[in-house]
Write a protein that holds these residues in place. Sequence first.
Motif, PDB file in Angstrom:
ATOM      1  N   GLY A 229     -42.181 -20.611 -22.442  1.00 20.53           N
ATOM      2  CA  GLY A 229     -42.054 -20.137 -23.885  1.00 20.53           C
ATOM      3  C   GLY A 229     -42.848 -21.184 -24.798  1.00 20.53           C
ATOM      4  N   PHE A 230     -43.263 -22.041 -24.055  1.00 26.31           N
ATOM      5  CA  PHE A 230     -43.947 -22.957 -24.450  1.00 26.31           C
ATOM      6  C   PHE A 230     -45.790 -21.834 -24.198  1.00 26.31           C
ATOM      7  N   ARG A 231     -46.099 -21.141 -23.518  1.00 23.63           N
ATOM      8  CA  ARG A 231     -47.638 -20.770 -23.031  1.00 23.63           C
ATOM      9  C   ARG A 231     -47.217 -19.747 -23.774  1.00 23.63           C
ATOM     10  N   ASN A 232     -46.304 -18.669 -23.607  1.00 23.35           N
ATOM     11  CA  ASN A 232     -46.540 -16.981 -24.184  1.00 23.35           C
ATOM     12  C   ASN A 232     -45.163 -16.849 -25.667  1.00 23.35           C
ATOM     13  N   SER A 233     -46.222 -18.631 -27.143  1.00 22.32           N
ATOM     14  CA  SER A 233     -45.582 -18.499 -28.277  1.00 22.32           C
ATOM     15  C   SER A 233     -46.740 -18.440 -29.180  1.00 22.32           C
ATOM     16  N   PRO A 234     -47.078 -17.869 -30.089  1.00 23.25           N
ATOM     17  CA  PRO A 234     -48.549 -18.216 -30.951  1.00 23.25           C
ATOM     18  C   PRO A 234     -48.338 -19.791 -31.756  1.00 23.25           C
ATOM     19  N   TYR A 235     -49.323 -20.294 -31.723  1.00 20.15           N
ATOM     20  CA  TYR A 235     -50.174 -21.378 -32.125  1.00 20.15           C
ATOM     21  C   TYR A 235     -49.131 -22.286 -33.027  1.00 20.15           C
ATOM     22  N   GLY A 236     -48.927 -21.365 -33.845  1.00 18.36           N
ATOM     23  CA  GLY A 236     -48.071 -22.209 -35.087  1.00 18.36           C
ATOM     24  C   GLY A 236     -46.526 -22.653 -34.326  1.00 18.36           C
ATOM     25  N   GLU A 237     -46.490 -21.691 -33.363  1.00 22.44           N
ATOM     26  CA  GLU A 237     -44.852 -22.234 -33.352  1.00 22.44           C
ATOM     27  C   GLU A 237     -44.412 -22.010 -31.782  1.00 22.44           C
ATOM     28  N   ARG A 238     -44.746 -22.903 -31.249  1.00 23.56           N
ATOM     29  CA  ARG A 238     -45.060 -23.324 -30.076  1.00 23.56           C
ATOM     30  C   ARG A 238     -44.347 -23.960 -29.410  1.00 23.56           C
ATOM     31  N   PHE A 239     -43.421 -24.613 -29.968  1.00 20.39           N
ATOM     32  CA  PHE A 239     -42.552 -25.770 -29.500  1.00 20.39           C
ATOM     33  C   PHE A 239     -41.050 -24.510 -29.885  1.00 20.39           C
ATOM     34  N   PRO A 240     -40.996 -24.135 -30.543  1.00 22.05           N
ATOM     35  CA  PRO A 240     -39.586 -23.098 -31.679  1.00 22.05           C
ATOM     36  C   PRO A 240     -39.396 -22.235 -30.239  1.00 22.05           C
ATOM     37  N   GLY A 241     -40.548 -21.654 -30.183  1.00 21.00           N
ATOM     38  CA  GLY A 241     -41.117 -20.648 -28.719  1.00 21.00           C
ATOM     39  C   GLY A 241     -39.935 -21.211 -27.738  1.00 21.00           C
ATOM     40  N   ALA A 242     -40.582 -22.290 -27.667  1.00 21.25           N
ATOM     41  CA  ALA A 242     -40.166 -23.020 -26.439  1.00 21.25           C
ATOM     42  C   ALA A 242     -38.706 -23.429 -26.021  1.00 21.25           C
ATOM     43  N   LEU A 243     -37.906 -24.099 -27.480  1.00 23.48           N
ATOM     44  CA  LEU A 243     -36.729 -24.024 -27.794  1.00 23.48           C
ATOM     45  C   LEU A 243     -35.586 -23.141 -27.271  1.00 23.48           C
ATOM     46  N   SER A 244     -36.523 -22.359 -27.274  1.00 23.72           N
ATOM     47  CA  SER A 244     -35.372 -20.607 -27.988  1.00 23.72           C
ATOM     48  C   SER A 244     -35.193 -20.328 -26.812  1.00 23.72           C
ATOM     49  N   ALA A 245     -36.446 -20.015 -25.850  1.00 25.32           N
ATOM     50  CA  ALA A 245     -36.378 -19.375 -24.805  1.00 25.32           C
ATOM     51  C   ALA A 245     -35.634 -20.301 -23.571  1.00 25.32           C
ATOM     52  N   ILE A 246     -35.786 -22.222 -23.919  1.00 20.39           N
ATOM     53  CA  ILE A 246     -34.861 -22.577 -23.262  1.00 20.39           C
ATOM     54  C   ILE A 246     -33.422 -22.137 -23.393  1.00 20.39           C
ATOM     55  N   LYS A 247     -32.983 -22.104 -24.763  1.00 21.27           N
ATOM     56  CA  LYS A 247     -31.183 -22.000 -24.985  1.00 21.27           C
ATOM     57  C   LYS A 247     -30.605 -20.881 -24.554  1.00 21.27           C
ATOM     58  N   SER A 248     -31.784 -19.488 -24.906  1.00 14.15           N
ATOM     59  CA  SER A 248     -30.845 -18.342 -24.047  1.00 14.15           C
ATOM     60  C   SER A 248     -31.500 -18.251 -22.942  1.00 14.15           C
ATOM     61  N   ARG A 249     -32.204 -18.934 -21.834  1.00 17.39           N
ATOM     62  CA  ARG A 249     -32.160 -18.761 -20.838  1.00 17.39           C
ATOM     63  C   ARG A 249     -31.515 -19.653 -19.494  1.00 17.39           C
ATOM     64  N   ALA A 250     -31.628 -20.540 -19.937  1.00 16.62           N
ATOM     65  CA  ALA A 250     -31.493 -22.015 -19.066  1.00 16.62           C
ATOM     66  C   ALA A 250     -29.535 -22.179 -18.909  1.00 16.62           C
ATOM     67  N   PRO A 251     -29.030 -21.992 -19.413  1.00 16.89           N
ATOM     68  CA  PRO A 251     -27.430 -21.509 -18.923  1.00 16.89           C
ATOM     69  C   PRO A 251     -27.401 -20.219 -17.298  1.00 16.89           C
ATOM     70  N   GLY A 252     -27.978 -19.324 -18.351  1.00 15.27           N
ATOM     71  CA  GLY A 252     -27.869 -17.810 -17.479  1.00 15.27           C
ATOM     72  C   GLY A 252     -28.361 -18.838 -15.027  1.00 15.27           C
ATOM     73  N   ILE A 253     -29.739 -18.864 -15.820  1.00 16.44           N
ATOM     74  CA  ILE A 253     -30.283 -19.037 -14.247  1.00 16.44           C
ATOM     75  C   ILE A 253     -29.090 -20.390 -13.760  1.00 16.44           C
ATOM     76  N   GLY A 254     -28.746 -21.803 -14.752  1.00 13.40           N
ATOM     77  CA  GLY A 254     -27.478 -22.310 -14.086  1.00 13.40           C
ATOM     78  C   GLY A 254     -26.287 -21.660 -13.494  1.00 13.40           C
ATOM     79  N   GLY A 255     -25.865 -20.945 -14.463  1.00 13.64           N
ATOM     80  CA  GLY A 255     -25.223 -19.476 -14.124  1.00 13.64           C
ATOM     81  C   GLY A 255     -25.631 -18.775 -12.512  1.00 13.64           C
ATOM     82  N   ASN A 256     -26.691 -18.693 -12.586  1.00 16.81           N
ATOM     83  CA  ASN A 256     -27.141 -18.089 -10.905  1.00 16.81           C
ATOM     84  C   ASN A 256     -27.270 -18.512  -9.819  1.00 16.81           C
ATOM     85  N   PHE A 257     -27.867 -20.137  -9.917  1.00 17.91           N
ATOM     86  CA  PHE A 257     -27.838 -21.161  -8.989  1.00 17.91           C
ATOM     87  C   PHE A 257     -26.080 -21.749  -8.876  1.00 17.91           C
ATOM     88  N   GLY A 258     -25.282 -21.636  -9.657  1.00 20.75           N
ATOM     89  CA  GLY A 258     -24.298 -22.429  -9.301  1.00 20.75           C
ATOM     90  C   GLY A 258     -23.521 -21.290  -8.337  1.00 20.75           C
TER      91      GLY A 258
END
Lengths: 156, 218, 105
Positions: free
Chosen positions: A37-66
Amino acid sequence: MSADHTRDPCPYVILNDFGGAFAMGVIGGCVWHGIKGFRNSPYGERFPGALSAIKSRAPGIGGNFGVWGGLFSTYDCAVKAIRKREDPLNAIIAGFFVGGSLAIRGGWRHTRNSAITCACLLGVFEGVGLMFQRYMAWQNKPMAPPLPDGQQPLAA
Amino acid sequence: MSWLFGYPAKKQEDSTSTATTSTSQIDSQLGFDASTISDVSSIISTPGGLDSSRLHPLAGLDKGIEYLDLEDESLNAIEGSQSLLPSRGWSDDLCYGAGTVYLAGLTVGGAQGFLEGLGKINRSDPGKLRLNTVLNAVTKRGPFLGNNAGVLAILYNLSCSTIDGVRGKHDGFNSVAAGALSGAFFKCTKGVKQMAYASAIMAGVSGAWVGFKASLGY
Amino acid sequence: MSNIVNIFNPKPSRDLTPEEYADCLPCQIMATFGCITAGSYFLTDRLWNDPNISLKENLEKNPIWWRNSIKGLGVLLIGYGGYRGLEASWGWNQDQKTSTKLSEK
């Protein structure tokens, strides 16, 4: 064999494995999607982009691994109960069934390929684990004590 | 057989010494009169001949092979931490907690989806369509709630173990504080008000969990 | 992480003692529930009811022999699940050791 005094392993270890794999998936997903998310976001919005990517994707990946971990542990316990033997082969058979179960919606070819791939992967892990164990045992093998100086000759 | 009976001193070097001195040396090491035996089978068949406690006083081989127990199987030593499932430390707490909460979330979410699906079906639908609607709603809701509940459980367990380690003991205050922290962290991007709500809800839930455990006697 | 960690740290091979695999009520509950759920899932047609692909593609992905074998597996699983469930509630087909354990309770 040492009796595990804390709990009866097989029914409850499935929960343990599920939770552990889930935790690993969540943390790994946070790192992976954070960077992505950090790398795929525009320059001013890198951290919010990373955060929103984490919030939307990480639980799903956790579920798959689980789910993978929980299924693996379930099949491992089942194979252990059927064979009545604790073996490295149990993990390979369990891996075969996990690969098959997770791919069963994709048709028979996908199921077969996924099952064989997962079994081979687990075989490799088991082999690495066994070799590592043997290496550690070889490292820790008892050395003969050095003979004292001034030893009397054996023959009179 | 010297690995079984010990290494009698200088036994191999004195090949020409008299039999009496070597046997008396050997007797004191072996603990029995070596001249009474002629071959190995009489050693083995003598009752008490292979006494494992003489190998080493702490061998304890008669207790079975419990000496193979590794230290990491000992139970958690922090006072007050023994709970419903015996845990061996924070990683066990984390795994069991996350697993249980995920499955509970899956069940609750599945039930919620079930009710939702029941609400969506019309009178005129055939049986299979009704079943499909309900099943789709269940599989949409269940994992979503399970995933979020699992993440919350991981945060809760991590903060609980950290506070335990810092404080050195485990009581209800730790759990409630950990609940508040994890709730706040979970909603930290949504603003202060949401954080406060989530914090209060999580603290309430962990307080209820502490009360539940206390009512069971833990 | 017991079973997963054991991949990297395999315990030595051994045969299980009867205490470890006999008389395990959670095992029986999980086996019954899991087998019946899986078996009924296989017996429905939800595995190959994909509306996005044509019938011909679907038959190539899931040929008739595959569908029949999955359904047969489903029947076997339901049968085994029922067997384990009845074994738990009626307690037959348990050997001497476990039946003495139950009678002590």
